[in-house]
Write a protein that holds these residues in place. Sequence first.
Motif, PDB file in Angstrom:
ATOM      1  N   ASN A  15       0.846  -1.187   0.000  1.00  0.00           N
ATOM      2  CA  ASN A  15       0.000   0.000   0.000  1.00  0.00           C
ATOM      3  C   ASN A  15       0.889   1.247   0.000  1.00  0.00           C
ATOM      4  OD1 ASN A  15      -1.891   1.944   0.415  1.00  0.00           O
ATOM      5  ND2 ASN A  15      -2.618   1.164   2.379  1.00  0.00           N
ATOM      6  N   THR A  16       1.019   1.903  -1.158  1.00  0.00           N
ATOM      7  CA  THR A  16       1.949   3.034  -1.254  1.00  0.00           C
ATOM      8  C   THR A  16       1.290   4.361  -0.866  1.00  0.00           C
ATOM      9  OG1 THR A  16       1.396   3.257  -3.590  1.00  0.00           O
ATOM     10  CG2 THR A  16       3.371   1.976  -3.073  1.00  0.00           C
ATOM     11  N   PHE A  17       0.003   4.320  -0.489  1.00  0.00           N
ATOM     12  CA  PHE A  17      -0.729   5.558  -0.170  1.00  0.00           C
ATOM     13  C   PHE A  17       0.013   6.422   0.861  1.00  0.00           C
ATOM     14  CE2 PHE A  17      -4.358   7.459   2.416  1.00  0.00           C
ATOM     15  CZ  PHE A  17      -4.568   8.534   1.551  1.00  0.00           C
ATOM     16  N   GLY A  18       0.362   5.806   2.016  1.00  0.00           N
ATOM     17  CA  GLY A  18       0.982   6.569   3.105  1.00  0.00           C
ATOM     18  C   GLY A  18       2.344   7.113   2.721  1.00  0.00           C
ATOM     19  N   LEU A  19       3.170   6.293   2.070  1.00  0.00           N
ATOM     20  CA  LEU A  19       4.519   6.726   1.691  1.00  0.00           C
ATOM     21  C   LEU A  19       4.453   7.910   0.728  1.00  0.00           C
ATOM     22  CD1 LEU A  19       7.613   6.291   1.685  1.00  0.00           C
ATOM     23  CD2 LEU A  19       7.298   4.714  -0.216  1.00  0.00           C
ATOM     24  N   LEU A  25       1.933   9.912   0.279  1.00  0.00           N
ATOM     25  CA  LEU A  25       1.344  11.035   1.004  1.00  0.00           C
ATOM     26  C   LEU A  25       2.403  11.707   1.890  1.00  0.00           C
ATOM     27  CD1 LEU A  25      -1.198  12.622   1.757  1.00  0.00           C
ATOM     28  CD2 LEU A  25      -1.703  10.860   3.448  1.00  0.00           C
ATOM     29  N   GLY A  26       3.264  10.893   2.509  1.00  0.00           N
ATOM     30  CA  GLY A  26       4.352  11.429   3.341  1.00  0.00           C
ATOM     31  C   GLY A  26       5.283  12.298   2.518  1.00  0.00           C
ATOM     32  N   ILE A  27       5.644  11.831   1.320  1.00  0.00           N
ATOM     33  CA  ILE A  27       6.537  12.601   0.453  1.00  0.00           C
ATOM     34  C   ILE A  27       5.846  13.893   0.011  1.00  0.00           C
ATOM     35  CG2 ILE A  27       7.745  12.586  -1.772  1.00  0.00           C
ATOM     36  CD1 ILE A  27       8.108   9.500  -1.288  1.00  0.00           C
ATOM     37  N   GLU A  50       7.569   3.636   7.880  1.00  0.00           N
ATOM     38  CA  GLU A  50       7.248   3.472   6.454  1.00  0.00           C
ATOM     39  C   GLU A  50       6.946   2.003   6.132  1.00  0.00           C
ATOM     40  OE1 GLU A  50       6.429   5.835   4.545  1.00  0.00           O
ATOM     41  OE2 GLU A  50       7.146   7.398   5.895  1.00  0.00           O
ATOM     42  N   SER A  72       3.475   1.497   7.119  1.00  0.00           N
ATOM     43  CA  SER A  72       2.611   2.194   6.171  1.00  0.00           C
ATOM     44  C   SER A  72       2.423   1.404   4.877  1.00  0.00           C
ATOM     45  CB  SER A  72       3.206   3.575   5.872  1.00  0.00           C
ATOM     46  OG  SER A  72       2.462   4.230   4.881  1.00  0.00           O
ATOM     47  N   SER A 132      -2.085   3.792   7.202  1.00  0.00           N
ATOM     48  CA  SER A 132      -1.052   4.002   6.186  1.00  0.00           C
ATOM     49  C   SER A 132      -0.719   5.489   6.073  1.00  0.00           C
ATOM     50  CB  SER A 132      -1.541   3.454   4.840  1.00  0.00           C
ATOM     51  OG  SER A 132      -0.597   3.716   3.833  1.00  0.00           O
TER      52      SER A 132
END
Lengths: 110, 143
Positions: free
Chosen positions: A2-6, A8-10, B50, B53, B62
């Motif tokens: 799930n790349t959503f959080g990463l 979003l973090g960037i 991360e 996440s 996440s």
Amino acid sequence: MNTFGLLLGIATLFIIGLGFVWVIRAEQRLGYLWWPYFMGFGLLLIAASLFLRSDWASALLGAVGASFVWGSTELKEQAIRAEFGWFPFRAEKIEPPFAEVIKKWPAPDL
Amino acid sequence: MHINLTGLIAASSAFLGIWLGHVTVRKVERLAPKLWPPIIAALALGVGLETISLSTAQPLLSASTGILGITFLWDALEFTRQEKRIKKGHAPANPANPRHARILAEHPDATTTDLLDRDPIGCPVTVDEAIRLVDRKDTKGAQ
């Protein structure tokens, strides 16, 4: 995965980076007494994010709102940094509405 | 009506991440005799968050761990940037920390006074004037 959080973090990192730019500009042109307006605007954006259907749109608007709230607490220190000449100093500022009332409030500084 | 909490979670994580980083980096840099242990700790914390996440299916978890993780990874970089501020006198040095004591001896601009600890006065201020302004504020606060 799930790349959503990463992602979003960037994206949030860039939004915070933009915060540095507008805090410097806003302090220079408007002055730190505008802090309640920036804080209120940030809180409004966060409230508006509750009503967006898309998770991405809601998250990005929330992050932009948070950066406005944080930036509002940075304006006072930025004014002091500019007085030292660490950043370009401008004496002429645009007074915010109710400046006299705002001057009596302690400016936030976290 | 449907309420989407993603933005509120993103906003809280961003604000908390910036605030925690801002306060912790200053405090730890002030006390740590060596900078690499806190740098490694911030990197490990960031990578750990991360990993959570990326592996969770929960969008809210996440989002919050993704944002907090990136801010901690940035904090790893901020430890060395904070040390540069100490060298320039933009942040106060701690003479009880041997690393800072060395900086105070080698960098003429380094100071133990927190030059930002005052109210803006609306005109350019020299470092000497600022030290007087900070001192005056301290004596006023003590009364």
